[in-house]
Design a protein around this motif. Structure first.
Motif, short mmCIF file in Angstrom:
data_model
loop_
_atom_site.label_atom_id
_atom_site.label_comp_id
_atom_site.label_asym_id
_atom_site.label_seq_id
_atom_site.Cartn_x
_atom_site.Cartn_y
_atom_site.Cartn_z
N VAL A 119 4.76 3.70 -8.06
CA VAL A 119 3.51 3.84 -8.57
C VAL A 119 3.33 3.91 -9.77
O VAL A 119 3.23 5.09 -10.29
CB VAL A 119 2.69 4.63 -7.68
N ASP A 146 1.34 -4.18 -8.16
CA ASP A 146 -0.14 -4.15 -8.11
C ASP A 146 -0.70 -3.16 -7.11
O ASP A 146 0.23 -2.78 -6.51
CB ASP A 146 -0.80 -5.37 -8.06
N LEU A 147 -1.92 -2.91 -7.36
CA LEU A 147 -2.45 -1.96 -6.35
C LEU A 147 -2.35 -2.40 -4.87
O LEU A 147 -1.86 -1.47 -4.01
CB LEU A 147 -4.28 -1.68 -6.66
N ASP A 148 -2.54 -3.67 -4.61
CA ASP A 148 -2.43 -4.01 -3.31
C ASP A 148 -0.92 -3.95 -2.55
O ASP A 148 -1.08 -3.39 -1.67
CB ASP A 148 -2.90 -5.74 -3.16
N LEU A 203 -0.40 -0.17 -1.94
CA LEU A 203 -1.32 0.26 -0.99
C LEU A 203 -0.55 -0.28 0.53
O LEU A 203 -0.45 0.79 1.37
CB LEU A 203 -2.65 0.01 -1.11
N LEU A 214 -0.96 2.78 -13.44
CA LEU A 214 -1.78 2.21 -12.25
C LEU A 214 -2.44 3.47 -11.42
O LEU A 214 -3.35 3.24 -10.97
CB LEU A 214 -0.71 1.41 -11.43
N GLU A 225 -5.71 4.94 -13.24
CA GLU A 225 -6.66 3.74 -13.29
C GLU A 225 -7.18 3.76 -11.85
O GLU A 225 -8.34 3.46 -11.34
CB GLU A 225 -6.07 2.54 -13.41
N HIS A 226 -6.31 3.85 -10.46
CA HIS A 226 -6.60 3.85 -9.24
C HIS A 226 -6.42 5.04 -8.54
O HIS A 226 -6.13 5.04 -7.31
CB HIS A 226 -5.96 2.62 -8.54
N GLU A 235 -8.32 5.68 -5.05
CA GLU A 235 -7.85 4.65 -3.97
C GLU A 235 -6.39 5.46 -3.29
O GLU A 235 -6.21 5.33 -2.31
CB GLU A 235 -7.65 3.31 -4.23
N LEU A 236 -5.59 5.60 -4.30
CA LEU A 236 -4.38 6.06 -4.09
C LEU A 236 -4.28 7.65 -3.49
O LEU A 236 -3.46 7.87 -2.38
CB LEU A 236 -3.46 6.38 -5.26
#
Length: 205
Positions: A50, A184-186, A189, A54, A57-58, A61-62
């Motif tokens: 991670v 990437d985030l997807d 996750l 990233l 920024e997220h 969500e994380l």
């Protein structure tokens, strides 16, 4: 915000303690916050990449997919500590950081998964900063104003030390050399929820 209301920073965890935890049935989740390129070069088997940018920024969500048992990892511990503070500010205090990072882990002879070799980000920063300073000092012999470039780099490094941030490192992290396999985030996750592979593989040694 009072001192009592300030989120606690991440706690330190050495290599020996982490190896014991990983041998237990309820092993903690390992979060490696280095660039994808660095992660591909060498990482602890089973860890999830991670990248710090990233994560910043997220972080909200994380945060929903992490718990206080997670251990943050980077090259030497500095970026992992920053990641821990980011998540603490987002409402997830108490995370742990591997002291000495992957460097200490490898020095202890602990297992790592390896791939294409790359310079770690801290080494790249030293190379770029040193090269710019040297070049500007040499150039100042014929163009005196060039010395101010060296001064600018020196000021930037001083600020980086005081603020525990590094703008040059953030910029270098975005270079294709450091991007490695796409993260990437997807994808992150998916890995964190256990419905897909941990981002990036490698051979274990």
């Amino acid at each position: 915000m009072s001192t009592a209301d300030t989120p606690a920073g991440p706690a330190a965890l050495d290599t020996a303690a982490l190896r014991q935890l990983l041998a237990a049935q309820d092993a903690p989740r390992l979060i490696d916050v280095r660039t994808p390129g660095e992660f591909e070069s060498a990482h602890i088997p089973g860890s999830c990449n991670v990248p710090l940018d990233l994560l910043r920024e997220h972080r909200i969500e994380l945060r929903a997919h992490l718990d206080e048992q997670a251990v943050l990892i980077c090259h030497s511990g500095q970026r992992a500590a920053q990641a821990g503070q980011v998540l603490a500010d987002a409402g997830l205090p108490g995370l742990r950081v591997l002291t000495g990072g992957i460097t200490a882990w490898q020095a202890a002879g602990a297992p790592v998964a390896t791939g294409r070799a790359r310079w770690h980000l801290e080494r790249q920063v030293r190379l770029v900063a040193g090269s710019v300073v040297l070049s500007s000092v040499l150039a100042s012999t014929v163009a005196p104003k060039a010395k101010w470039v060296a001064g600018f780099i020196g000021a930037g490094l001083t600020f980086a030390a005081v603020s525990d941030t590094c703008a040059m490192g953030l910029l270098l992290a975005k270079l294709p050399y450091n991007r490695g396999p796409r993260t990437d985030l997807d994808g992150v996750l998916t890995a964190l929820t256990g419905h897909g592979p941990v981002p990036h593989g490698g051979r274990t040694r």
